[in-house]
Write a protein that holds these residues in place. Structure first.
Motif, PDB file in Angstrom:
ATOM      1  N   ILE A 159       0.838  -1.204   0.000  1.00 47.52           N
ATOM      2  CA  ILE A 159       0.000   0.000   0.000  1.00 47.52           C
ATOM      3  C   ILE A 159       0.871   1.251   0.000  1.00 47.52           C
ATOM      4  O   ILE A 159       0.598   2.218  -0.734  1.00 47.52           O
ATOM      5  CB  ILE A 159      -0.961  -0.014   1.203  1.00 47.52           C
ATOM      6  N   GLU A 160       1.910   1.250   0.798  1.00 46.92           N
ATOM      7  CA  GLU A 160       2.821   2.402   0.826  1.00 46.92           C
ATOM      8  C   GLU A 160       3.455   2.624  -0.544  1.00 46.92           C
ATOM      9  O   GLU A 160       3.587   3.771  -1.013  1.00 46.92           O
ATOM     10  CB  GLU A 160       3.910   2.176   1.876  1.00 46.92           C
ATOM     11  N   THR A 161       3.843   1.535  -1.204  1.00 45.57           N
ATOM     12  CA  THR A 161       4.422   1.637  -2.537  1.00 45.57           C
ATOM     13  C   THR A 161       3.430   2.242  -3.521  1.00 45.57           C
ATOM     14  O   THR A 161       3.771   3.127  -4.327  1.00 45.57           O
ATOM     15  CB  THR A 161       4.861   0.243  -3.031  1.00 45.57           C
ATOM     16  N   LEU A 162       2.179   1.787  -3.467  1.00 46.57           N
ATOM     17  CA  LEU A 162       1.160   2.299  -4.374  1.00 46.57           C
ATOM     18  C   LEU A 162       0.804   3.754  -4.073  1.00 46.57           C
ATOM     19  O   LEU A 162       0.600   4.561  -4.992  1.00 46.57           O
ATOM     20  CB  LEU A 162      -0.094   1.424  -4.288  1.00 46.57           C
ATOM     21  N   VAL A 163       0.733   4.095  -2.799  1.00 47.22           N
ATOM     22  CA  VAL A 163       0.437   5.483  -2.422  1.00 47.22           C
ATOM     23  C   VAL A 163       1.543   6.407  -2.911  1.00 47.22           C
ATOM     24  O   VAL A 163       1.282   7.502  -3.438  1.00 47.22           O
ATOM     25  CB  VAL A 163       0.245   5.600  -0.897  1.00 47.22           C
TER      26      VAL A 163
ATOM     27  N   ALA B 135       3.476   5.922  -5.483  1.00 47.43           N
ATOM     28  CA  ALA B 135       3.334   6.051  -6.938  1.00 47.43           C
ATOM     29  C   ALA B 135       2.183   6.996  -7.280  1.00 47.43           C
ATOM     30  O   ALA B 135       2.286   7.818  -8.207  1.00 47.43           O
ATOM     31  CB  ALA B 135       3.089   4.675  -7.553  1.00 47.43           C
ATOM     32  N   ARG B 136       1.077   6.915  -6.563  1.00 47.37           N
ATOM     33  CA  ARG B 136      -0.056   7.798  -6.809  1.00 47.37           C
ATOM     34  C   ARG B 136       0.320   9.259  -6.570  1.00 47.37           C
ATOM     35  O   ARG B 136      -0.019  10.144  -7.376  1.00 47.37           O
ATOM     36  CB  ARG B 136      -1.228   7.425  -5.905  1.00 47.37           C
ATOM     37  N   GLU B 137       1.043   9.516  -5.485  1.00 48.35           N
ATOM     38  CA  GLU B 137       1.443  10.892  -5.187  1.00 48.35           C
ATOM     39  C   GLU B 137       2.410  11.425  -6.227  1.00 48.35           C
ATOM     40  O   GLU B 137       2.381  12.615  -6.575  1.00 48.35           O
ATOM     41  CB  GLU B 137       2.072  10.948  -3.787  1.00 48.35           C
ATOM     42  N   SER B 138       3.257  10.543  -6.756  1.00 47.71           N
ATOM     43  CA  SER B 138       4.174  10.966  -7.805  1.00 47.71           C
ATOM     44  C   SER B 138       3.413  11.315  -9.079  1.00 47.71           C
ATOM     45  O   SER B 138       3.728  12.302  -9.764  1.00 47.71           O
ATOM     46  CB  SER B 138       5.191   9.854  -8.087  1.00 47.71           C
ATOM     47  N   LEU B 139       2.399  10.517  -9.396  1.00 51.78           N
ATOM     48  CA  LEU B 139       1.565  10.833 -10.561  1.00 51.78           C
ATOM     49  C   LEU B 139       0.863  12.186 -10.387  1.00 51.78           C
ATOM     50  O   LEU B 139       0.777  12.985 -11.334  1.00 51.78           O
ATOM     51  CB  LEU B 139       0.514   9.742 -10.754  1.00 51.78           C
ATOM     52  N   ARG B 140       0.370  12.436  -9.203  1.00 51.18           N
ATOM     53  CA  ARG B 140      -0.310  13.706  -8.942  1.00 51.18           C
ATOM     54  C   ARG B 140       0.647  14.887  -9.063  1.00 51.18           C
ATOM     55  O   ARG B 140       0.283  15.965  -9.571  1.00 51.18           O
ATOM     56  CB  ARG B 140      -0.911  13.693  -7.541  1.00 51.18           C
ATOM     57  N   ALA B 141       1.870  14.683  -8.609  1.00 54.48           N
ATOM     58  CA  ALA B 141       2.829  15.791  -8.576  1.00 54.48           C
ATOM     59  C   ALA B 141       3.397  16.111  -9.947  1.00 54.48           C
ATOM     60  O   ALA B 141       3.473  17.281 -10.335  1.00 54.48           O
ATOM     61  CB  ALA B 141       3.967  15.451  -7.606  1.00 54.48           C
ATOM     62  N   ASP B 142       3.781  15.069 -10.690  1.00 56.49           N
ATOM     63  CA  ASP B 142       4.465  15.355 -11.960  1.00 56.49           C
ATOM     64  C   ASP B 142       4.108  14.392 -13.082  1.00 56.49           C
ATOM     65  O   ASP B 142       4.787  14.349 -14.117  1.00 56.49           O
ATOM     66  CB  ASP B 142       5.984  15.379 -11.761  1.00 56.49           C
ATOM     67  N   GLY B 143       3.049  13.600 -12.896  1.00 51.78           N
ATOM     68  CA  GLY B 143       2.626  12.700 -13.960  1.00 51.78           C
ATOM     69  C   GLY B 143       3.512  11.501 -14.168  1.00 51.78           C
ATOM     70  O   GLY B 143       3.432  10.829 -15.201  1.00 51.78           O
ATOM     71  N   ARG B 144       4.342  11.189 -13.199  1.00 53.11           N
ATOM     72  CA  ARG B 144       5.265  10.055 -13.307  1.00 53.11           C
ATOM     73  C   ARG B 144       4.991   9.027 -12.210  1.00 53.11           C
ATOM     74  O   ARG B 144       4.498   9.367 -11.136  1.00 53.11           O
ATOM     75  CB  ARG B 144       6.713  10.532 -13.225  1.00 53.11           C
ATOM     76  N   LEU B 145       5.363   7.781 -12.491  1.00 52.11           N
ATOM     77  CA  LEU B 145       5.170   6.714 -11.517  1.00 52.11           C
ATOM     78  C   LEU B 145       6.324   6.568 -10.533  1.00 52.11           C
ATOM     79  O   LEU B 145       6.300   5.696  -9.663  1.00 52.11           O
ATOM     80  CB  LEU B 145       4.976   5.368 -12.245  1.00 52.11           C
ATOM     81  N   GLY B 146       7.309   7.411 -10.660  1.00 53.57           N
ATOM     82  CA  GLY B 146       8.419   7.380  -9.709  1.00 53.57           C
ATOM     83  C   GLY B 146       9.214   6.092  -9.798  1.00 53.57           C
ATOM     84  O   GLY B 146       9.415   5.527 -10.880  1.00 53.57           O
TER      85      GLY B 146
END
Length: 315
Positions: A250-254, A256-267
């Motif tokens: 869950i932490e890994t997915l969260v 990735a979600r926050e990275s998508l929100r910030a800059d459109g990337r999956l980190g």
């Protein structure tokens, strides 16, 4: 090796794993018979020529008479019932299991005073199907079979369990119950949970989403086709270890979600996942040699070897 030299095997539960084990044991030359709770399962096995009965007491009495290796092959919720009957009718038989968790089984075995002849086991194989109709004598060919080396394990029952696993076509990884449960939470139980989540999320997209679904959805949701009650019986007894790895996922997915929100990337998610899959594809094993069962610190040596990728191919 003759049938008499191999000894008898009594499989308690003839669903996918237990039934396949019964088939494989007979094919390997064992004198094997079994028990199944459902009348339909008993009938199906008998129609295929296997000795399966729905009379548990009679099966256990027979097992005691021939010193059969008992194999518990039922879901964890049914283990206690079987152990109570084993303690009453066949307490002198060597005992193993093919349940997906080892710690809870070991605790239950100790509760019933059967630990002296018990050796935990878990063949790492299966399909999304269930019941006798899904059984296959080749199911264990090339599979990894975890076999317990917990403190107090005795060499004679341990050797019988290992020999059965090898004769069924598997390689054996020696493992402690606690370490087994932590490991399978990551590579078996978490995949079940993620597959259920993926299947539900995909289906929520309606007919269009399912109509466009192809290989990645099919492969990622394969085990979600397993009967729900069986998934619960596999995963829920390992709740503590599964909870921990769920938190990690869950932490890994969260993240990735926050990275998508910030800059459109999956980190880092994709790179980390690629490295994990590559490590799986590139994994290597080595044959355990020079460890003599029953000699010196044999349990400790096998435990350490198993942790580092050692496997038994012969006994």
């Amino acid at each position: 090796m003759s049938i008499d030299e191999r000894g008898a095997v009594c499989v308690l539960g003839t669903g996918l794993i237990g039934g396949s084990l019964l088939r494989a044991a007979v094919a390997a030359g064992y004198r094997a018979f079994g028990y199944n709770r459902s009348e339909s399962g008993v009938s199906a096995a008998r129609q295929d020529g296997f000795e399966v009965s729905g009379d548990l007491s009679a099966v256990l009495v027979r097992a005691a008479e021939v010193d059969a290796l008992l194999v518990i092959a039922v879901p964890m919720p049914a283990v206690e019932h079987l152990l109570a009957d084993i303690a009453a009718l066949a307490p002198g038989c060597p005992l193993t299991d093919v349940v997906s968790v080892k710690g809870p089984v070991l605790d239950a075995v100790r509760k019933h005073g059967l630990e002296a002849l018990y050796v935990g086991g878990h063949p790492m194989t299966g399909t999304s199907q269930s019941g006798w109709a899904a059984t296959d004598s080749d199911l264990f060919q090339g599979a990894v079979w975890a076999v317990g080396v917990d403190g107090g394990t005795r060499v004679q029952p341990w050797s019988r369990v290992v020999r059965l696993a090898l004769d069924c076509g598997s390689v054996v990884v020696p493992v402690l119950a606690e370490e087994h449960d932590r490991a399978v939470a990551r590579i078996s139980h978490l995949p079940h949970v993620l597959a259920e989540a993926l299947a539900g999320t995909g289906a929520a997209g309606g007919k269009l989403a399912l109509g466009l679904a192809a290989g990645s959805f099919r492969d990622g949701t394969r085990v979600a086709g397993t009967a729900p009650d069986l998934v619960r019986a596999i995963c829920e007894p390992n709740a503590a270890a599964l909870e921990q790895v769920l938190d990690e996922a869950i932490e890994t997915l969260v993240t990735a979600r926050e990275s998508l929100r910030a800059d459109g990337r999956l980190g880092a998610l994709v790179d980390t996942g690629f490295r994990g899959r590559t490590a799986y594809d590139d994994r290597t094993t080595w044959d355990i040699t020079g460890i003599t069962p029953g000699a010196g610190d044999w349990l400790g040596e096998l435990h350490r070897a198993g942790r580092e990728g050692g496997v038994l191919r012969v006994l």
